[in-house]
Design a protein around this motif. Sequence first.
Motif, short mmCIF file in Angstrom:
data_model
loop_
_atom_site.label_atom_id
_atom_site.label_comp_id
_atom_site.label_asym_id
_atom_site.label_seq_id
_atom_site.Cartn_x
_atom_site.Cartn_y
_atom_site.Cartn_z
N PHE A 1 0.86 -1.12 0.02
CA PHE A 1 0.00 0.04 -0.20
C PHE A 1 0.97 1.27 -0.08
CE2 PHE A 1 -4.16 -1.82 2.19
CZ PHE A 1 -4.20 -2.77 1.24
N VAL A 2 2.10 1.12 0.16
CA VAL A 2 3.03 2.22 0.41
C VAL A 2 3.18 2.89 -1.07
CG1 VAL A 2 5.22 3.02 0.84
CG2 VAL A 2 3.92 1.42 2.60
N ASN A 3 3.15 4.17 -1.02
CA ASN A 3 3.57 4.99 -2.18
C ASN A 3 4.99 5.65 -1.96
OD1 ASN A 3 3.85 6.71 -4.45
ND2 ASN A 3 2.02 8.13 -3.84
N TYR A 4 6.01 5.13 -2.37
CA TYR A 4 7.27 5.69 -1.96
C TYR A 4 7.65 7.18 -2.41
CZ TYR A 4 8.30 1.10 -0.14
OH TYR A 4 8.27 0.00 0.92
N HIS A 5 6.91 7.53 -3.34
CA HIS A 5 7.05 8.76 -4.11
C HIS A 5 6.64 9.79 -2.99
CE1 HIS A 5 8.25 7.36 -8.02
NE2 HIS A 5 7.22 6.63 -8.18
N ALA A 6 5.53 9.58 -2.17
CA ALA A 6 5.33 10.42 -0.97
C ALA A 6 6.46 10.88 -0.20
CB ALA A 6 4.18 9.85 -0.16
N PHE A 7 7.38 10.17 -0.10
CA PHE A 7 8.56 10.75 0.87
C PHE A 7 9.29 12.00 0.34
CE2 PHE A 7 10.53 8.25 4.27
CZ PHE A 7 9.50 7.22 4.44
N LYS A 8 9.29 12.32 -1.10
CA LYS A 8 9.82 13.66 -1.38
C LYS A 8 11.01 13.95 -0.95
CE LYS A 8 5.13 16.12 -1.29
NZ LYS A 8 5.36 16.53 -2.67
N LEU A 9 11.89 12.96 -1.23
CA LEU A 9 13.28 12.97 -0.63
C LEU A 9 14.20 14.04 -1.12
CD1 LEU A 9 14.13 9.11 -0.80
CD2 LEU A 9 13.92 10.53 1.00
N ASP A 10 13.91 14.59 -2.33
CA ASP A 10 14.56 15.44 -2.84
C ASP A 10 14.23 17.12 -2.52
OD1 ASP A 10 16.05 13.75 -4.40
OD2 ASP A 10 14.96 13.78 -5.95
#
Length: 890
Positions: A660-669
């Motif tokens: 279920f995790v959307n890793y793009h949501a981390f906004k790492l940049d």
Amino acid sequence: MQPDTSTTYLKQGQYLQREGRLTEAEVAYRQAIELNPTFYGSFRYLGEVLALEGKLDQAVEAYQRAKELNPKALWVHQGLGEVFLQLHKLGDAIACFQTAIQINPDFSWAYNGLGECWSLKGNGENAIAAYQKAVELNPDSETFRHNLEKVLAEQELVSEEEITDKVEDSLELEKTRIGQKTIEEAIADWRRNGELNSQADNNSFLNSLEPISSFHIYPEQLAIRSGQLVEKGTRKQLISPTGNQGLVSFGPYIRVSDGLYLINIDWELLESLENYLENEISQIVFNFDIVSEAAIVVWHASTVNIEQKKLEFFLEIIGVDNLEVRFFANGIGFAVNFIQFTFLSQKFNYLKELGGFLTRNGYQEEASVVYYKIANSNNSSLEEKISACESALEIKPQWLEITSRLSELHENLGQLENAIQNYQKQLETSPDWIEGYLKLAEIYEKIGQIDLAIHLYHRILEIEWDYPEVYARIGKLERKQGKYKREISREPFPDQELKLTVVIPTYNRSTRLKHSLENNLKTDRSDIEFLIIDNNSTDNTAEVVQNFMGNDQRIRYIKNVANLGAARNMFLGLVSSKAPLAMILADDDYVTEGFVDLVIWIFDTHPTVGGVFNCSLEDIKKSMFSTNPRGGLLYQKGLEGKDVAGWAGTLCGSAFRQSFVNYHAFKLDASIIPQQWFSLDLVMRHDVYGVFSETEYSRINAYISITTTDGQTGANNMLCRVQNGFIWDVGAYEMTNFNLYRLAKLGLKEPVGRYVDGWIFAHFRIWLADGDPEGASILISRVIRNPYIRYSIVFWNSLINIAFSGEVALPMPNKFCLVLLGCFMLIWRLILKLREYTDSGLADIYYVGAWPRKDTPELKHSKLDWEAEGSADIGYSAITVIFDLECELG
């Protein structure tokens, strides 16, 4: 609006009966009976009103039912006897009066009724004996004297003078009795002479009590609810209103002390006595009510001679802090000159006496509330509380909360068997009472009967399967019994069989990590892995981890080739997880032995849940558990879970379903707080579960006081933190954007101030508390470059309040500078708004918040060889900023 309860209709019926609206009163009593067919008082009052309506056969039925429900109700037998008397069923009437005397040998009204029965049967000797006894018990009753005189005259046996002498002798006897009694004993005797709403027997020995105080109430002193004031000499007289059945009210409320009172009412009829004498009406019923704001009514009814100028009786007034008095005299016009209250005794235990008083007067619902207060009062002894609980359960046998309180009190006294019996008895009639099973299981735990406790916990899960706290308790007890689930021979588990990965990011904190692993590896499952993700530590972290790996094959270790930053290190741990579930733990957090098991159980039983958020902050956990002892709560996707995601923003102790995790949501940049965006994204797309179990939990920053090899101690001093690489503005810009996103894009309409300036003020206070107004000023100048902060009324109001509060030591010139700066910014806000009204788009010309800013020099702290970073590009026009800020006022 008052709820429709039996008590409500009962009081309504009493009121209507006193007003003479008998038909309506009958309807109200029948409604009370329909709602509560087991309370005898409703049948008793129904019998009274049916008798007044002339429906004597129905009255008998009502009284008979009341007698079945309460065989010792004195006035039920009296009322039934009077109805039989009217039906001329003298044998039945005599039986009723004799039963009343058996219940209370000093009940004068029953002797009076017997006298009338024997007189009608022609047995003058028995009639005289009964009337004499009535007069002896109540020598002030004109009715009893008249009846005795009448039967004596008919028998021509005794003169009026002899009757008077006999009565005086009885008075002397009563005066002798009071000398041998305490005041409490005298009052107790008096109480036995009446029941429910009547204290008709004014025993003469109460007149021997020394008054404590006395006061008069005159009509002109009070507001009049109904009736009319007329001049009478130097004072005013209150006369009953025409067409209102003679009802008069005194108000507003008067404060009176609890105690026993002698009440004297000076009154007179407004109509000619001849009219009544010609119709052989020599007596009327005069009702006197005391009504409090809490709707507790004290009702006294007296049959009085129409020639009387004063009505005198004794009355207990308890629990009526604010009093209103009312009068009613069966539709006869009358006038009240004054009321005299003579305070005779105040030796009452307020709540205890109030409970008994209400019970005696038929106010069962109110009495139960009083007993509840006693049971929970800090001023009552354990024995008094137990007695109150028992009294409350007599009124409401299935009162679950009181059963719990009673058992708790027995536990406090060490009477565990009594507590167990209370719960077992209640559970027989309330088999789905979860709290009862919960408390009973806790007692069995105390006395070591673990199997019984586990059995009861399983019973709860049969009733309510979604109960994390109970599941956690079962696991804890089973571990006590040695029922471990770990299968060391199968470790490490095949990747496809793993249930959960515990991700532990770390960097140069080997001392904390060592303590954390010592605790967390106690978790008794073999189908999990512990992933240590090392952000290229330069201390002995690798050595510490290798030592643990030699004893536990569930540990996997990854060391980065370079320091990627905290956010990227956490992200790398998540994407490197092998299990379908991943939990984040910092290197200074710990979990109790069964916490991982509890989290997996939540995922297994809730297939729609994408994340289990750990509500680990102590105050939040305690608050949530106190209102919801289930230890967890499901939140539907969307706005419902926004708060729990915010509380668990650091993700420590929280777990996620990898699919279920959307890793793009981390906004790492672009983000220094990617976990906030990650949490919010998960909440908006999936159901989440907040866990705050008392038995199994995780704790963040558990080892923060441990000094690590690099000397980190978690210091709060702002200068120290900045010098050691702490972020200057603590993410103020990003937190602003993040919460505006919640506000504008997701429809979260909370006040802007709660989020926007709340993030800043905590750190502004730290600068000032450290005695560094220079740092605080630089921080403020930095954050107000953000237009959403600069033009916020909420921000400036809160900031100025802090500056002028006693919490910080800010010089006066600095305080006034903040005020002027705030006014300047808010004037600009007004200008921008007005310019947009005059010409759309023109406001941007005046907008000095263009990003990135080039017209303001960077500020440098005198004690730091370091400049603030440049501002980020917000990318909004002036009018967009003002428009979004409108939400803060809504």
